[in-house]
Design a protein around this motif. Sequence first.
Motif, PDB file in Angstrom:
ATOM      1  N   GLU A  27      -8.137   9.362   1.917  1.00 22.68           N
ATOM      2  CA  GLU A  27      -7.569   8.385   0.993  1.00 22.68           C
ATOM      3  C   GLU A  27      -8.193   7.032   1.268  1.00 22.68           C
ATOM      4  O   GLU A  27      -8.712   6.767   2.366  1.00 22.68           O
ATOM      5  N   HIS A  28      -8.137   6.159   0.259  1.00 22.63           N
ATOM      6  CA  HIS A  28      -8.861   4.891   0.381  1.00 22.63           C
ATOM      7  C   HIS A  28      -8.208   3.840  -0.520  1.00 22.63           C
ATOM      8  O   HIS A  28      -7.717   4.157  -1.604  1.00 22.63           O
ATOM      9  N   ILE A  29      -8.204   2.596  -0.031  1.00 20.11           N
ATOM     10  CA  ILE A  29      -7.753   1.445  -0.813  1.00 20.11           C
ATOM     11  C   ILE A  29      -8.951   0.539  -1.072  1.00 20.11           C
ATOM     12  O   ILE A  29      -9.706   0.203  -0.152  1.00 20.11           O
ATOM     13  N   TYR A  48      -4.620   9.051  -7.998  1.00 25.31           N
ATOM     14  CA  TYR A  48      -5.073   7.661  -7.995  1.00 25.31           C
ATOM     15  C   TYR A  48      -3.975   6.754  -8.549  1.00 25.31           C
ATOM     16  O   TYR A  48      -3.085   7.182  -9.271  1.00 25.31           O
ATOM     17  N   ILE A  66       0.834  -1.204   0.000  1.00 23.27           N
ATOM     18  CA  ILE A  66       0.000   0.000   0.000  1.00 23.27           C
ATOM     19  C   ILE A  66       0.869   1.254   0.000  1.00 23.27           C
ATOM     20  O   ILE A  66       0.600   2.226  -0.724  1.00 23.27           O
ATOM     21  N   TYR A 112      -1.569   5.724 -13.140  1.00 20.25           N
ATOM     22  CA  TYR A 112      -1.492   6.526 -11.922  1.00 20.25           C
ATOM     23  C   TYR A 112      -1.364   7.997 -12.276  1.00 20.25           C
ATOM     24  O   TYR A 112      -0.912   8.365 -13.348  1.00 20.25           O
ATOM     25  N   ARG A 122      -6.839   9.198  -3.594  1.00 18.18           N
ATOM     26  CA  ARG A 122      -6.551  10.243  -2.610  1.00 18.18           C
ATOM     27  C   ARG A 122      -7.227  11.518  -3.083  1.00 18.18           C
ATOM     28  O   ARG A 122      -6.964  11.998  -4.196  1.00 18.18           O
ATOM     29  N   LEU A 126       2.203   1.898  -3.442  1.00 18.67           N
ATOM     30  CA  LEU A 126       1.190   2.497  -4.312  1.00 18.67           C
ATOM     31  C   LEU A 126       1.121   4.007  -4.072  1.00 18.67           C
ATOM     32  O   LEU A 126       1.053   4.798  -5.022  1.00 18.67           O
ATOM     33  N   LYS A 127       1.167   4.417  -2.818  1.00 16.24           N
ATOM     34  CA  LYS A 127       1.160   5.850  -2.504  1.00 16.24           C
ATOM     35  C   LYS A 127       2.414   6.529  -3.061  1.00 16.24           C
ATOM     36  O   LYS A 127       2.370   7.679  -3.484  1.00 16.24           O
ATOM     37  N   THR A 180      -6.323  -3.420  -7.749  1.00 13.73           N
ATOM     38  CA  THR A 180      -6.289  -2.530  -6.589  1.00 13.73           C
ATOM     39  C   THR A 180      -6.408  -1.087  -7.052  1.00 13.73           C
ATOM     40  O   THR A 180      -5.732  -0.676  -7.993  1.00 13.73           O
ATOM     41  N   TYR A 208      -6.080   2.734  -5.461  1.00 13.72           N
ATOM     42  CA  TYR A 208      -5.797   3.673  -4.375  1.00 13.72           C
ATOM     43  C   TYR A 208      -6.217   5.056  -4.845  1.00 13.72           C
ATOM     44  O   TYR A 208      -5.817   5.503  -5.924  1.00 13.72           O
TER      45      TYR A 208
END
Length: 841
Positions: free
Chosen positions: A360-362, A425, A340, A443, A491, A343-344, A487, A489
């Motif tokens: 933010e969310h996964i 994202y 995670i 991304y 924000r 990914l950020k 996945t 991610y």
Amino acid sequence: MPITFKGDFDDVLPKQKYIDKLRELLNENETIKHEIIAEDYYEYEFNNINEINRTISTGLFTLCNKKWRIDISPELHLVNELYKDYIPLFLMIKQDESICARCVFSIRNCNDYTCFSTRTSALFNTNSYKKKYYCCYNLIKKTDLNNESHNFSRSLIEDNKFAIDIYLRIYKNDIYERYLDELKYIMNNNNMKYNEHLEDIYIEWVIEDWNKFNDQYNDYNTWTILVYPDGFDESLKGYTSIYVRDSDLSYKDIRNNVHNCSSCIVTARNYNDYRYYLLNETPTPFYFSIDYYYYFINKFKKKSELLEKNEKTNKSIVENDKVVLGLYIRNYKYNREIYINELKHYIECEETDNRDIIGEHIYEWEIKDWTKLKDSENSPEFSAIGYKWRANLNGINNFNKEYVSASLENLSIKNNIFINIEAGYVISIRNCNDYSCYYVGAYSNCSRFDEYNRYNGYDKFIKKTDLYYRNFKTDRSLIENGRVIITVYVRVYRYDKENFIEDLKKSLNDNNENKEKICGERYYEWNVENFDKLKFHEISPIFLTGKYKWSISLFPKGKDRPDFLSIFLNSNSAMEENEDDDFYVHVYFAIAFRNYKTYTYYHFSSREFLQRFTKSNNNHGYFNYIKMDELYKNENSSYGLVEDNRAVVNLYIRAYRLESLENFLKNLKDLIKDDENDENKNEKIIEEDYFEYPINDWDKIDNEPYRTAKAIGITSWRILLYPNGKNGSEKDHLSYYIRSLDFDEDSTFLCTNIYIKYVLYIRNYNNYLQYKAQSPPTKVCFSAENKEHGFSQFIKKSEFYNENNDNEENNNHLLEDDKTVLGTYIRVYKMETGNKKLYKI
């Protein structure tokens, strides 16, 4: 430089004298006194010099009660170009044992102990951190092997033979162990996020010619150190830059999906002393992947700092042109937490303006059988940071597409188009059982989600063949047994007034040529209250931009249609009586209508081209700006554009006076001026204006007609360009047409005939003098039966692409840097509905 000798031993024991000489060389360079545990000498004869073109070895031998091997590897220059002219030598130890040592390497004539060349090593250590060798990269130049005249009494190679000798001295290991313990302490006390690590590795690079060094690197199989002694570029001049590269990821197949998480400490130490060293800033975890396989230390240390002598020890890091670079690496076990955070990292590695994160969310979407998916699939809807989202995959089973595309869709905007979100994202696809086996195909550190951009993603998310590619490290593929995980991610950033103004500003389609001719620029807000009591036509207070006066006209119940709100920008300067008839000003503007409580909920529009304000054409805007029934809150929204009977009109305006544009428009109008012999030459002009549309990526235009639309007053038009001709017979030309939208089935404009004159043109995006224009000889009547008019052979392709023209001064570059501009000038004379004529009010 190697030390070379010719015969000068004066007794019958040349071998012993020779060994004593090697010992003396160690003593000469020994600047600190370590406790010596053992020392000894070993020699080995190579019988075939021709074998030196490949790796050759002494085989195992015992020296100082340890088992060793010496390898000669000429291919080392493939790893480091710096040593391509030298013979390199490896001293390998068999045991997994930490040994602190120094040695002298010698290459010698097999029959003469007085003819040899030596290299003295740095203080080194063979240790339990995977480095079990010492490398002497520059034992001797290849050209010196057979050179009898270069400081030798005879050639080093004789009868196709030569000898490799070593004098080895082993020291008590406490100084080296303390050095490593210090590095480990720094690593352990660095507030690391991750406690579980797989291994620690320490490697060293001995540099013996620092002043000759220029952007060089050294490769240790898995890791590579790159050194720029005087900085990576001009901005770093005076500093030494050091980069660490994960060689597995940079050299292996680009399709690999391996990810590593490591922390690095880089040291520079004195050639003969482990106690005196400098290191980089506090190490932090770094995520190595095919996208990011370099760890950058742009400002490791000032170059002068490496040469500065310590007051107490009188030593410098670089001494006698020698230095040792060290790399201490800790590899962490790759788990969900690291996954995670990496990914950020994809977002955080990009340049941002440090906007506040509000959430933010996964989200993970497990696909249990990829083979059963349709060509397009959507993930289940998920909620994150106050909005609804879903992931989209397309092209899954389309055999004509090489890639699967992926996007993130905001469903809240689908139900309420006035929501405006700025979000970063990441979309990745990963193995269900291994967090380190994944690929990031899409991304963005900051993307817009609004009524015009509900989706953000990549058409080429991942190659279909790469979905089943087994990586070199774990032997896993992304899809195994049909299973895979997508996945997302996301924000979301805080969106405030400053961001709002910046976005309005960015929507203005300015180019570099005009920026120096700006005569005014500003942001303006008009607070509208008691919305339900507004008159048919409301006008804002007058405001200044540069020396020009402006105002905004609002028609709450529409100027032309009662179901649309109308809004216009007025040039009050143009309306003033004391202004002459030649008054003009050119403007880019963006106009927004928003909720008074928040800058995230609004509707805005802007033109792609300069609006021209004159005495006769003193306002520009939108008749059908927004539907009346979309102004208020509904079941899908938390806000309305009008709330508590209030709203705000926002404007960003940039004004110019462009003589080049005025001259260009005058030339266009001359093409449609009334003929002196025309009986209707004084017929009243209802409205006239131009509009144009820039094309910034001509190569992406396909065979379909390129379309763009614009209202001229109360009439609506579209221009259509056919890049390869409208019909097969015009394939060598560009075809160009204008179409009236007022006769389309969905039009509510009650009109049977519209009479106009027009000019169609294509021009250089940066130069109004370079253009191609055509106009019909007489007025054209547009109707339901005649919606379209134009030129099937507007311009030859060869002329448009500027082929076969070598005279640069006379080149008419319509297409330049893959850019061009399409446009039209329209003059409306009359409009009819039945037997009635319509005129502009």
